[in-house]
Design a protein around this motif. Structure first.
Motif, PDB file in Angstrom:
ATOM      1  N   ALA A 486     -40.089  22.170 -29.647  1.00 46.58           N
ATOM      2  CA  ALA A 486     -38.855  21.370 -29.679  1.00 46.58           C
ATOM      3  C   ALA A 486     -38.547  20.792 -28.300  1.00 46.58           C
ATOM      4  O   ALA A 486     -38.102  19.637 -28.181  1.00 46.58           O
ATOM      5  N   ILE A 487     -38.781  21.586 -27.242  1.00 46.06           N
ATOM      6  CA  ILE A 487     -38.554  21.077 -25.884  1.00 46.06           C
ATOM      7  C   ILE A 487     -39.521  19.943 -25.563  1.00 46.06           C
ATOM      8  O   ILE A 487     -39.135  18.905 -25.003  1.00 46.06           O
ATOM      9  N   ARG A 488     -40.781  20.113 -25.945  1.00 45.41           N
ATOM     10  CA  ARG A 488     -41.756  19.036 -25.698  1.00 45.41           C
ATOM     11  C   ARG A 488     -41.389  17.773 -26.476  1.00 45.41           C
ATOM     12  O   ARG A 488     -41.536  16.649 -25.971  1.00 45.41           O
ATOM     13  N   ALA A 489     -40.905  17.943 -27.707  1.00 45.04           N
ATOM     14  CA  ALA A 489     -40.481  16.777 -28.493  1.00 45.04           C
ATOM     15  C   ALA A 489     -39.312  16.069 -27.808  1.00 45.04           C
ATOM     16  O   ALA A 489     -39.259  14.829 -27.772  1.00 45.04           O
ATOM     17  N   ALA A 490     -38.386  16.852 -27.238  1.00 50.44           N
ATOM     18  CA  ALA A 490     -37.261  16.254 -26.524  1.00 50.44           C
ATOM     19  C   ALA A 490     -37.741  15.473 -25.307  1.00 50.44           C
ATOM     20  O   ALA A 490     -37.270  14.359 -25.036  1.00 50.44           O
ATOM     21  N   LEU A 491     -38.694  16.040 -24.573  1.00 53.53           N
ATOM     22  CA  LEU A 491     -39.217  15.356 -23.383  1.00 53.53           C
ATOM     23  C   LEU A 491     -39.950  14.071 -23.760  1.00 53.53           C
ATOM     24  O   LEU A 491     -39.855  13.060 -23.042  1.00 53.53           O
ATOM     25  N   ARG A 492     -40.679  14.083 -24.901  1.00 54.30           N
ATOM     26  CA  ARG A 492     -41.347  12.853 -25.340  1.00 54.30           C
ATOM     27  C   ARG A 492     -40.336  11.775 -25.702  1.00 54.30           C
ATOM     28  O   ARG A 492     -40.500  10.598 -25.333  1.00 54.30           O
TER      29      ARG A 492
END
Length: 499
Positions: A486-492
Motif C-alpha cells: 500500500a505504501i509503494r502504491a501511494a508513492l507511485r
C-alpha cells in the motif's frame, strides 16, 4: 451467548475478557489451547472440522494434527473429570463443544471515576506527584472486581472539559460515582480532602481528610480504595495490595514518572526516565519502577523505531519487575508488550493473558492484548479487545485510534481506517505515510498527495518503505507485505501526480 459467558460445570469461559475461571479463580491454559477452545466455544454444539481449527489457530504455519491433538488434550485436562465429556471427538469430522446453557450475565458493577484533585499549593513537581498518586489509587481500586473503574486518562480528560459539573462529568463517562477533592503539599506533608459523590442524587457517600507525612504516603493507594469499597457496602476482601516500595522518596519519584508518561511527549518521557532511575537508586527492588522504566526505554526511541539494544534493556527491566512481583498485572503485561518488540509472539500473548486473568479491569492490559492480536494477524480479535479497553477508558488515548486504524486497514475497511487515524490530535510522519497508504488502497490520489506533501515537508529524505519495514511489527509476512504494498502504491501515485 449474548453475555459472552459459557459455563462447563464449575468452569466459566469469558469470551470477551479472554479468560477461563474455575469457581472464580483463573485457570491457566496455553495460548494455542485457549485459541482452540475459543473457536469451539463460538460455535457451541456444532462440529468444527480439524482443518478449520488448524487454519484458525495456526494460520500460515505448517503443523501436524499432533499440535491440535495436544491442544485438545490440554483443554480436557483443565476441564477436569466433571466437564471433560463436554468436549467430544466426532470421528473423521472434528470436535464439538457442549457447554451448559449460557452463563447468566453478572450483575451490573457500579462505575466509578477518580477525578484529578485540585492543588492548593506546589508547582509542577507537586502536580505530577499528586496526579501520579491518583493513578496509583485508580489502579488499586481496579483490583476490586465488584467495581468498574474508569481509566485515569478518561477521568482526567472529562474533568478538563469546560462547563461540566460533577453530574455532567459522570454522564460523560457513564459513571455512577465520582471522587474529587483537594490536595495541599507542603514539604513532605500531603493533606488530602476527598469525597465520593453519587452522580444521580448528588449525595456525598463518603468524605475524609487525610494527612500523610513520610511513609504514610505509601498507604494511600491501598487505604483509599478500601474506604471507597466499604462506603459502597461492597466486599473489601479482594484487592490484594500492589507491590510497592518502603521508601517514600522512591515512591514520590515513581508517582511523578507515572504522571509524566501519560503526557505523551518525548521531553516528559525523558523526565519520567530520570525519575524512575532515581527511584531505583533508592530502592533497586521497586518492581513497578522497573515496569515503567521498561516502557520508557522503548518510548524514548520512538517505540517501533527503537533499537534492539533499547528493546533488550526494556526486557531486562520488565523481567526484573515480574521476578519481583509475579502476580502484578501491570508488570506481566509490560513484559508481554516488550516481548512483542522482540517478536517473541507466544511469550507475549501468554504473559498478557496472565495479566488480564490477574486483573481484567486494567485498560492498558486490554489494549496490550489488542496490540498483540494485531501483530499476530488477528485484527477482528484486536478490535474486540480494544472495545473492551474503551469500556473502561471511554475518552480513549490517541494510541487506541492508531490501533483501531491499523486493525481496520488489515480488514480492508479503508474509509473507517482513515477516519480513525485522522482523528489524532497531531499526526507524525509515520501516521501521515500510513494515511497516504490507506488512501492509495481506496483509490484516492488527492488524499495520497495531501498526506505525502505533509510528510515530506517534515523530512524530505524520509524513506517511507524502509521506515515501515523497520517500525511495524508483524508475525506473518503477508501482513507486512499488505502494508508495504500500500505504501509503494501511494508513492507511485504521488510520483505520477508530481510528473
Amino acid at each position: 451467548m449474548e453475555t459472552g459467558l459459557l459455563s462447563f460445570g464449575p468452569l466459566t469461559l469469558d469470551l470477551r475478557a479472554g479468560h477461563l475461571t474455575r469457581d472464580g479463580q483463573a485457570v491457566s491454559l496455553r495460548s494455542k489451547a485457549f485459541a482452540v477452545l475459543d473457536q469451539l466455544a463460538r460455535r457451541p454444539g456444532e462440529v468444527v472440522s480439524k482443518d478449520a481449527l488448524m487454519a484458525a489457530v495456526w494460520p500460515d504455519v505448517t503443523v501436524t494434527e499432533d499440535s491440535l491433538t495436544q491442544a485438545i488434550r490440554d483443554i480436557r485436562r483443565v476441564l477436569g473429570p466433571e466437564a471433560r465429556d463436554r468436549l467430544r471427538t466426532v470421528a473423521r469430522r472434528g470436535y464439538a463443544l457442549h457447554p451448559d446453557a449460557a452463563a447468566p450475565a453478572p450483575p451490573k458493577r457500579p462505575r466509578i471515576a477518580l477525578l484529578p484533585l485540585q492543588r492548593r499549593s506546589g508547582g509542577t513537581e507537586a502536580s505530577d506527584l499528586i496526579d501520579g498518586l491518583i493513578e496509583e489509587i485508580t489502579i488499586g481500586l481496579s483490583r476490586f472486581r465488584s467495581l468498574a473503574v474508569i481509566a485515569r486518562h478518561s477521568a482526567f480528560a472529562a474533568a478538563d472539559e469546560p462547563g461540566l459539573d460533577l453530574p455532567g462529568i459522570g454522564a460523560r463517562l457513564g459513571a455512577d460515582y465520582v471522587m474529587d477533592g483537594t490536595a495541599h503539599l507542603a514539604g513532605d506533608q500531603l493533606r488530602l480532602s476527598i469525597s465520593l459523590n453519587d452522580v444521580a442524587t448528588g449525595e456525598v457517600i463518603w468524605a475524609e481528610s487525610l494527612t500523610c507525612v513520610g511513609h504514610r504516603l505509601l498507604t494511600l493507594q491501598d487505604l483509599v480504595p478500601r474506604r471507597i469499597v466499604q462506603s459502597l457496602a461492597l466486599s473489601a476482601a479482594e484487592g490484594a495490595r500492589r507491590q510497592q516500595t518502603s521508601n517514600p522518596t522512591a515512591f514520590a519519584h515513581y508517582a511523578r514518572a507515572v504522571s509524566l508518561q501519560r503526557q505523551l511527549t518525548t521531553e516528559q518521557e525523558r523526565r519520567a526516565h530520570d525519575y524512575l532511575l532515581a527511584a531505583l537508586r533508592l530502592d533497586p527492588d521497586f518492581a513497578l519502577a522497573h515496569c515503567l522504566l521498561a516502557r520508557a526505554e522503548i518510548a524514548l526511541e520512538g517505540f517501533g523505531l527503537s533499537s534492539r539494544a533499547a528493546r533488550l534493556r526494556a526486557r531486562e527491566h520488565a523481567a526484573r519487575a515480574v521476578e519481583l512481583a509475579p502476580d502484578e498485572a501491570q508488570c506481566l503485561s509490560m513484559l508481554g508488550f516488550v516481548h512483542c518488540y522482540l517478536e517473541d509472539w507466544q511469550a507475549a500473548e501468554t504473559l498478557i493473558r496472565r495479566a488480564i486473568a490477574a486483573n481484567p479491569c486494567l485498560s492498558d492490559c486490554l489494549a496490550d492484548m489488542a496490540f498483540v492480536c494485531l501483530c499476530r494477524g488477528r485484527p477482528a480479535e484486536s478490535l474486540t479487545w480494544l472495545d473492551r479497553a474503551e469500556e473502561i477508558n471511554p475518552l480513549k488515548p490517541p494510541a487506541h485510534d492508531v490501533l483501531r486504524s491499523e486493525a481496520l486497514f488489515a480488514q480492508g475497511h479503508f474509509d473507517a481506517a482513515a477516519r480513525a487515524l485522522a482523528s489524532l490530535p497531531q499526526l507524525g510522519i509515520r501516521q501521515l505515510v500510513r494515511l497516504a497508504a490507506i488512501h492509495a488502497c481506496a483509490g484516492d490520489s488527492e488524499g495520497v498527495r495531501r498526506h505525502l506533501d505533509r510528510a515530506f515537508a517534515l523530512d524530505p529524505a524520509w524513506d517511507c518503505v524502509a521506515a515501515a519495514e523497520r517500525s511495524y511489527l508483524f508475525e506473518h509476512d503477508r501482513d507486512r507485505q499488505h502494508l508495504l504494498g500500500a505504501i509503494r502504491a501511494a508513492l507511485r501515485l504521488y510520483a505520477g501526480d508530481a510528473v
